[in-house]
Design a protein around this motif. Structure first.
Motif, PDB file in Angstrom:
ATOM      1  N   LEU A 186       5.163   0.635 -14.089  1.00 25.74           N
ATOM      2  CA  LEU A 186       4.856  -0.623 -13.411  1.00 25.74           C
ATOM      3  C   LEU A 186       3.991  -1.525 -14.289  1.00 25.74           C
ATOM      4  O   LEU A 186       4.202  -2.746 -14.334  1.00 25.74           O
ATOM      5  CB  LEU A 186       4.157  -0.342 -12.078  1.00 25.74           C
ATOM      6  N   GLU A 187       3.045  -0.937 -15.007  1.00 27.86           N
ATOM      7  CA  GLU A 187       2.217  -1.732 -15.925  1.00 27.86           C
ATOM      8  C   GLU A 187       3.067  -2.353 -17.018  1.00 27.86           C
ATOM      9  O   GLU A 187       2.836  -3.510 -17.418  1.00 27.86           O
ATOM     10  CB  GLU A 187       1.118  -0.851 -16.516  1.00 27.86           C
ATOM     11  N   VAL A 244       0.852  -1.188   0.000  1.00 26.21           N
ATOM     12  CA  VAL A 244       0.000   0.000   0.000  1.00 26.21           C
ATOM     13  C   VAL A 244       0.885   1.235   0.000  1.00 26.21           C
ATOM     14  O   VAL A 244       1.798   1.355   0.821  1.00 26.21           O
ATOM     15  CB  VAL A 244      -0.927   0.032   1.241  1.00 26.21           C
ATOM     16  N   GLY A 245       0.611   2.148  -0.921  1.00 24.51           N
ATOM     17  CA  GLY A 245       1.360   3.402  -0.972  1.00 24.51           C
ATOM     18  C   GLY A 245       1.316   4.001  -2.359  1.00 24.51           C
ATOM     19  O   GLY A 245       0.909   3.344  -3.321  1.00 24.51           O
ATOM     20  N   ARG A 246       1.742   5.249  -2.455  1.00 26.92           N
ATOM     21  CA  ARG A 246       1.707   5.901  -3.760  1.00 26.92           C
ATOM     22  C   ARG A 246       2.669   5.197  -4.720  1.00 26.92           C
ATOM     23  O   ARG A 246       3.719   4.670  -4.314  1.00 26.92           O
ATOM     24  CB  ARG A 246       2.044   7.390  -3.648  1.00 26.92           C
ATOM     25  N   LEU A 247       2.303   5.198  -5.984  1.00 25.57           N
ATOM     26  CA  LEU A 247       3.115   4.550  -7.007  1.00 25.57           C
ATOM     27  C   LEU A 247       4.211   5.519  -7.438  1.00 25.57           C
ATOM     28  O   LEU A 247       4.072   6.273  -8.401  1.00 25.57           O
ATOM     29  CB  LEU A 247       2.248   4.145  -8.196  1.00 25.57           C
ATOM     30  N   GLU A 264       6.023  -7.166 -19.214  1.00 27.10           N
ATOM     31  CA  GLU A 264       7.313  -7.768 -19.575  1.00 27.10           C
ATOM     32  C   GLU A 264       7.566  -9.053 -18.793  1.00 27.10           C
ATOM     33  O   GLU A 264       8.130 -10.028 -19.332  1.00 27.10           O
ATOM     34  CB  GLU A 264       8.442  -6.768 -19.319  1.00 27.10           C
ATOM     35  N   LEU A 265       7.164  -9.080 -17.536  1.00 21.08           N
ATOM     36  CA  LEU A 265       7.379 -10.265 -16.704  1.00 21.08           C
ATOM     37  C   LEU A 265       6.303 -11.333 -16.919  1.00 21.08           C
ATOM     38  O   LEU A 265       6.413 -12.441 -16.372  1.00 21.08           O
ATOM     39  CB  LEU A 265       7.406  -9.865 -15.223  1.00 21.08           C
ATOM     40  N   ASP A 266       5.280 -10.984 -17.680  1.00 25.86           N
ATOM     41  CA  ASP A 266       4.182 -11.905 -17.989  1.00 25.86           C
ATOM     42  C   ASP A 266       3.494 -12.394 -16.706  1.00 25.86           C
ATOM     43  O   ASP A 266       3.255 -13.580 -16.515  1.00 25.86           O
ATOM     44  CB  ASP A 266       4.698 -13.105 -18.810  1.00 25.86           C
ATOM     45  N   ILE A 267       3.158 -11.422 -15.829  1.00 28.95           N
ATOM     46  CA  ILE A 267       2.497 -11.782 -14.573  1.00 28.95           C
ATOM     47  C   ILE A 267       1.182 -11.004 -14.404  1.00 28.95           C
ATOM     48  O   ILE A 267       0.670 -10.872 -13.290  1.00 28.95           O
ATOM     49  CB  ILE A 267       3.424 -11.527 -13.356  1.00 28.95           C
ATOM     50  N   ALA A 268       0.641 -10.509 -15.500  1.00 24.59           N
ATOM     51  CA  ALA A 268      -0.559  -9.671 -15.425  1.00 24.59           C
ATOM     52  C   ALA A 268      -1.743 -10.401 -14.801  1.00 24.59           C
ATOM     53  O   ALA A 268      -2.578  -9.777 -14.131  1.00 24.59           O
ATOM     54  CB  ALA A 268      -0.935  -9.172 -16.823  1.00 24.59           C
ATOM     55  N   ALA A 269      -1.828 -11.721 -15.004  1.00 23.54           N
ATOM     56  CA  ALA A 269      -2.958 -12.477 -14.459  1.00 23.54           C
ATOM     57  C   ALA A 269      -2.887 -12.586 -12.935  1.00 23.54           C
ATOM     58  O   ALA A 269      -3.898 -12.905 -12.294  1.00 23.54           O
ATOM     59  CB  ALA A 269      -3.001 -13.866 -15.075  1.00 23.54           C
ATOM     60  N   SER A 289      -2.444  -7.066  -9.514  1.00 27.68           N
ATOM     61  CA  SER A 289      -3.454  -6.028  -9.728  1.00 27.68           C
ATOM     62  C   SER A 289      -2.988  -4.713  -9.127  1.00 27.68           C
ATOM     63  O   SER A 289      -2.356  -4.674  -8.065  1.00 27.68           O
ATOM     64  CB  SER A 289      -4.797  -6.439  -9.116  1.00 27.68           C
ATOM     65  N   LEU A 290      -3.315  -3.633  -9.840  1.00 29.19           N
ATOM     66  CA  LEU A 290      -3.065  -2.268  -9.379  1.00 29.19           C
ATOM     67  C   LEU A 290      -4.418  -1.570  -9.317  1.00 29.19           C
ATOM     68  O   LEU A 290      -4.807  -0.851 -10.237  1.00 29.19           O
ATOM     69  CB  LEU A 290      -2.131  -1.526 -10.349  1.00 29.19           C
ATOM     70  N   PRO A 291      -5.161  -1.771  -8.244  1.00 31.17           N
ATOM     71  CA  PRO A 291      -6.537  -1.273  -8.192  1.00 31.17           C
ATOM     72  C   PRO A 291      -6.673   0.227  -8.022  1.00 31.17           C
ATOM     73  O   PRO A 291      -7.782   0.759  -8.062  1.00 31.17           O
ATOM     74  CB  PRO A 291      -7.127  -2.010  -6.986  1.00 31.17           C
ATOM     75  N   GLY A 292      -5.563   0.939  -7.854  1.00 27.78           N
ATOM     76  CA  GLY A 292      -5.629   2.378  -7.668  1.00 27.78           C
ATOM     77  C   GLY A 292      -5.776   2.760  -6.209  1.00 27.78           C
ATOM     78  O   GLY A 292      -5.624   1.939  -5.300  1.00 27.78           O
ATOM     79  N   TRP A 293      -6.093   4.024  -6.000  1.00 28.39           N
ATOM     80  CA  TRP A 293      -6.216   4.552  -4.648  1.00 28.39           C
ATOM     81  C   TRP A 293      -7.540   4.130  -4.027  1.00 28.39           C
ATOM     82  O   TRP A 293      -8.569   4.072  -4.696  1.00 28.39           O
ATOM     83  CB  TRP A 293      -6.123   6.071  -4.700  1.00 28.39           C
TER      84      TRP A 293
END
Length: 387
Positions: free
Chosen positions: A254-255, A214-217, A260-265, A268-272
């Motif tokens: 980060l996206e 948890v924290g700002r990106l 690139e790491l093929d770990i999207a599944a 998650s980056l749900p935002g604030w």
């Protein structure tokens, strides 16, 4: 200028104005500021929360909601930038009408404003140094302003040992420089549900393993290191899921790393989110990958909510966590060590259970909010008694 203040009642309590510049929903320091008035009042101080914020900033609604939740008296000052002299006028009006006895700054701009306003309204000057961790093009300017301001303040509060050393290096006298670390309201941050129940609220499978942050990106949070560290863990176990809650300028980078790491599944980056309690309580492990930190509130929150922790050993964090006692510490920038520590904790349920207990006890014994407020009230007592 807007205000949630009631008319001043006949009272002998001196007034403290905590002033801070904020854009959007704020950050860790605001959790401390907005929660403070209700603890300081029984100790003899009336505290106002003065926020300088861009006009019509939609994120500021979260500051207002938190102030309402904690019954914190809120004064909002429109701040249109460095050349907006009306900020000085509005703050001086507040200081005079509310008979402010102590000005408490929380950033470079409010530190400079406090020195200016004291020329027109007699008051004591206190500041809290939260750190210069977010590096932007303007950070060197902010640092120079603080370097000039801090030695001129009567009391300088530092939230971590490294900041205390830095303030002494900048010329703050030893007797004026105090270490008062961040703290947390242990009653407010008490676990209310099981990890399984919290996962269900987030639509996560019951058998998933959640690594949370948890924290700002932003660059100093080291989320790129976290993503690299969890890559082999996800490859070995597809039930591993990573959730990084926050928003910021690093999102596009980060996206790209996730792709690139093929770990999207599995990431998650749900935002604030205004309330992250459910996320904390759903975590099997909290990962703090920061390159730079003072003493982060999110780490206190995770420990108070009994979430096992792996964290980089930067700045104030080793004062909070003893390695292999309240959590696991790793050297910053070491992806391999970070990955190994996460794997060790995930594969050892008994160790996770031990850390849940020891971390909670550490917060209760040494980082409770009432104890911190007592230190602050003692500091204010000293200033007023000696003048």
């Amino acid at each position: 200028m807007t205000s949630t203040l009631e008319p001043i009642a006949a009272t002998s309590m001196p007034t403290v104005l905590d002033a801070r510049v904020v854009t959007g929903s704020g950050g860790g320091p605001d959790k401390t500021i907005l929660n403070s008035p209700r603890f300081l009042e029984p100790l003899g101080y009336r505290m106002l929360c003065g926020y300088l914020t861009p006009p019509n900033d939609p994120g500021y609604a979260d500051i207002e909601a938190k102030a309402k939740k904690y019954c914190a008296p809120l004064v909002s000052i429109p701040d249109r930038g460095p050349a907006d002299w009306r900020v000085i006028r509005d703050l001086l009006r507040v200081c005079r009408s509310e008979n402010v006895r102590i000005w408490h700054g929380h950033d470079y701009k409010t530190n400079a404003l406090g020195l200016l306003l004291k020329r027109f309204h007699s008051m004591h000057l206190v500041t809290t140094v939260h750190g210069w961790v977010q590096q932007t093009a303007r950070t060197p300017l902010y640092y120079r302003v603080d370097k000039w301001c801090l030695p001129r303040y009567e009391k300088v509060i530092c939230v971590s040992n490294d900041l205390h050393k830095e303030c002494l290096r900048l010329g703050v006298r030893d007797e004026n420089c105090l270490l008062v670390e961040n703290a947390i309201d242990c009653d407010d941050y008490r676990r209310r549900q099981s990890t399984t129940a919290a996962k269900a609220k987030l639509d996560l499978p019951e058998d998933s393993t959640l690594i949370g942050a948890v924290g700002r990106l932003s660059e100093e949070k080291g989320y790129d290191l976290l993503l690299a560290a969890v890559k082999p863990l996800i490859d070995a176990d597809p039930t591993v899921h990573v959730m990084i809650v926050g928003e910021g300028s690093e999102r596009p980078r980060l996206e790209a790393i996730i792709r690139e790491l093929d770990i999207a599944a599995n990431v998650s980056l749900p935002g604030w989110r205004s309330d992250v309690r459910d996320v904390f309580e759903a975590m099997d492990l909290f990962a703090l990958s920061s390159r730079r930190e003072g003493l982060p509130n999110v780490l206190l929150e995770a420990m108070a909510l009994e979430v096992p922790v792996v964290a980089t050993a930067v700045n104030g964090i080793p004062r909070l966590i003893a390695h292999d006692v309240e959590g696991l510490l790793v050297e910053p920038e070491s992806t391999a060590s970070f990955s190994a520590a996460i794997a060790k904790l995930l594969h050892d349920p008994a160790l996770r259970a031990r850390f849940r207990s020891t971390a909670r006890r550490r917060i209760e014994e040494s980082f409770s909010f009432p104890a911190r407020m007592r230190k602050l009230a003692d500091l204010y007592d000293h200033l007023l008694d000696h003048h």
